[in-house]
Design an enzyme around this catalytic site. Sequence first.
Site, PDB file in Angstrom:
ATOM      1  N   SER A 139       0.851  -1.197   0.000  1.00 48.93           N
ATOM      2  CA  SER A 139       0.000   0.000   0.000  1.00 48.93           C
ATOM      3  C   SER A 139       0.878   1.234   0.000  1.00 48.93           C
ATOM      4  CB  SER A 139      -0.884   0.026   1.252  1.00 48.93           C
ATOM      5  OG  SER A 139      -1.442   1.309   1.432  1.00 48.93           O
ATOM      6  N   TYR A 152      -1.614  -1.246  10.048  1.00 42.08           N
ATOM      7  CA  TYR A 152      -1.676  -1.385   8.584  1.00 42.08           C
ATOM      8  C   TYR A 152      -0.320  -1.059   7.951  1.00 42.08           C
ATOM      9  CZ  TYR A 152      -3.731  -0.986   3.889  1.00 42.08           C
ATOM     10  OH  TYR A 152      -4.034  -1.146   2.558  1.00 42.08           O
TER      11      TYR A 152
END
Length: 252
Positions: A139, A152
Amino acid sequence: MSTPLHGNIALVTGAAGGIGQAICRALAAEGATVALHYHTQQDSAHALAAELGGAAFEADITEAEAAQSLVERVVGELGGLDILVNNAGITIGGQFVADMELADWHRVLDVNLNSVLYMCKAALPRMRERGGAVVNIASNVVNTLPGGAAAYATTKAGVVALTKVLSKEEAEHGIRVNVVSPGIIDAGMGRGALARRTPEVREQFLNSIPMRRAGGSEEVAAAVVFLVSPAASYVTGQHISVNGGDRTESYQ
Ligand SMILES: NC(=O)c1ccc[n+]([C@@H]2O[C@H](COP(=O)([O-])OP(=O)(O)OC[C@H]3O[C@@H](n4cnc5c(N)ncnc54)[C@H](OP(=O)(O)O)[C@@H]3O)[C@@H](O)[C@H]2O)c1
């Protein structure tokens, strides 16, 4: 029609999700036979598998045994494994470390990072039989590192590191390993995150991206297809950001 992936069997995790669906469609369009992994979205996965002429397989890949069994089922039913796309992932946003629920930390680690290790550990010995390519989906959070994204961001940075290590370990076996980091994408969790913002905050956020828009899932899929295709035969250990140029440090 050019089908450079004809004869390749590709396994995509999280295949029924927003980005997963686009990756499956793009791989099939290039001639690959696609094995669609799902966890809860049984109907969508089977419908897409039928549409693409592939097959759907359920597994909770946060369990190492389930990941192993998934790979064995794919190899047994489809006859091998050439391409692995580790796309499954979750996010929990907004928890600062001081207030974080540890169960959330462990859950994100299990889904986003441990599952990638389990899938690679299960798949690589089978892929070594004829060489192949792995693409992991990380990401753009590894570039932006916002507060509230500890779990995350840590898992996705781990995925980037794991990719680079694996690229060195597997090169002699004819397996290339690369990682794609999407920025904000108008699909899956990105679409949900955009929808949760007020129109003003959404516009401000999108305007902070050099290309001033969210990406499309097909734009992520195009990078994946390139990396697994013969056109990328000398490309390994690379991290490609599909993010419209967004490297803003710290937004929430
Ligand atoms: N969309 C974005 O803006 C964006 C940006 C950067 C990175 N990414 C990354 O892109 C990837 C795909 O995200 P997405 O936006 O397409 O999200 P999504 O639509 O929510 O899809 C996520 C997928 O992960 C699977 N999954 C979740 N928990 C699982 C588990 N325990 N075992 C197996 N599979 C599990 C889900 O499977 P089921 O639905 O079958 O349960 C789902 O298909 C993720 O790795 C995400 O971090 C997305």
